[in-house]
Design an enzyme around this catalytic site. Sequence first.
Site, short mmCIF file in Angstrom:
data_model
loop_
_atom_site.label_atom_id
_atom_site.label_comp_id
_atom_site.label_asym_id
_atom_site.label_seq_id
_atom_site.Cartn_x
_atom_site.Cartn_y
_atom_site.Cartn_z
N HIS A 231 0.87 -1.18 0.00
CA HIS A 231 0.00 0.00 0.00
C HIS A 231 0.90 1.23 0.00
O HIS A 231 1.93 1.25 0.69
CB HIS A 231 -0.94 0.01 1.22
CG HIS A 231 -2.13 -0.89 1.04
ND1 HIS A 231 -2.74 -1.54 2.08
CD2 HIS A 231 -2.84 -1.22 -0.08
CE1 HIS A 231 -3.77 -2.25 1.61
NE2 HIS A 231 -3.84 -2.08 0.31
N ASP B 147 0.98 4.09 1.28
CA ASP B 147 1.37 4.82 2.49
C ASP B 147 2.53 4.15 3.23
O ASP B 147 3.02 4.67 4.23
CB ASP B 147 0.17 5.03 3.45
CG ASP B 147 -0.56 3.76 3.80
OD1 ASP B 147 -0.58 2.82 2.97
OD2 ASP B 147 -1.13 3.68 4.92
#
Length: 303
Positions: free
Chosen positions: A64, A66
């Site tokens: 992901h 982030d």
Amino acid sequence: MSLKLTLLGSNSAIPSVNRWTTSQFLSINGCGVLIDCGEGCQIRLKNFGVRFNSINQIYISHLHGDHFFGLVGLISSFHLLGRKIPLTVFCPNGLKQIIDLQLELSLTKLNYELIFIETNPLEVNVVYDCDKYSVTSFPLLHSLPTTGFFFKEKYKQPNIKKNFIIEHNLSIEEIQKLKAGKDYVDENGEIFKNEDVTYNKSIAKSYAYCSDTRFCPEIVPVFQNTDLIYHEATYTSAFQHLAEERLHSTAKEAAIIAKMANAKQLIIGHFSKRYSNSADLLIEAQEVFPNTIVAEDGLVIDC
Ligand SMILES: [Zn+2]
Ligand SMILES: [Zn+2]
């Protein structure tokens, strides 16, 4: 022995002014390790005084954005700054292709060796082991293949006072027993306490990094009795349904994991943007595990 954690970014999903996305720098027994690498990580390293060349390894939990969108920028900056020493990235399958493609299409030929070691999101594995520390990856339960990492310093055996060795004419076997922490009993049955005849004792510290995950108590034995644990706590229990649906944890669940592990201290972070402050999350976690603190960018924890 020393274990010092610097939180570079502590947010989930989207960076905000004070909370950037997830990355952490761990100094373990004198070695530097970056854990996840959210967008802008290299700025955070500068903000919080971590030297670029102190990073020898990078551990990425999952893909992901982030948790890894800062990686290609950091790799590129290492190159532009003339890095020569190799860099090893422990990561899930797929990251090597992403980085290789970015470097290839930008016609970047790195002047240092970039090594990728693939983690296995299905089982517990020792992914790195040297005389200073070891790293174990363990499976987490998330919407993408994800691993946590357990960092453990190596125990350094103590020295034995020289005059004691001579006076008692210690054998190799007796020396080994003392180094392993046993007391010494002489031929008359007199007991000599280990702490009275050894010096330079060290305590091996450890840190468990539990990245994005649904509540996953099966992983606890991997890091039982750890000194420090970071566990995501995206929601409070009021949003238990969202935690279950989106494969994240509540603050209470993070605290249960820390309690089960008999950890000394818990850091919670990766909060949903619905929380303008962390008060409710902290209260909820502390009800289960009192020694909980909230992740803040720039926070340094010295074990
Ligand atoms: Zn995340
Ligand atoms: Zn995630």
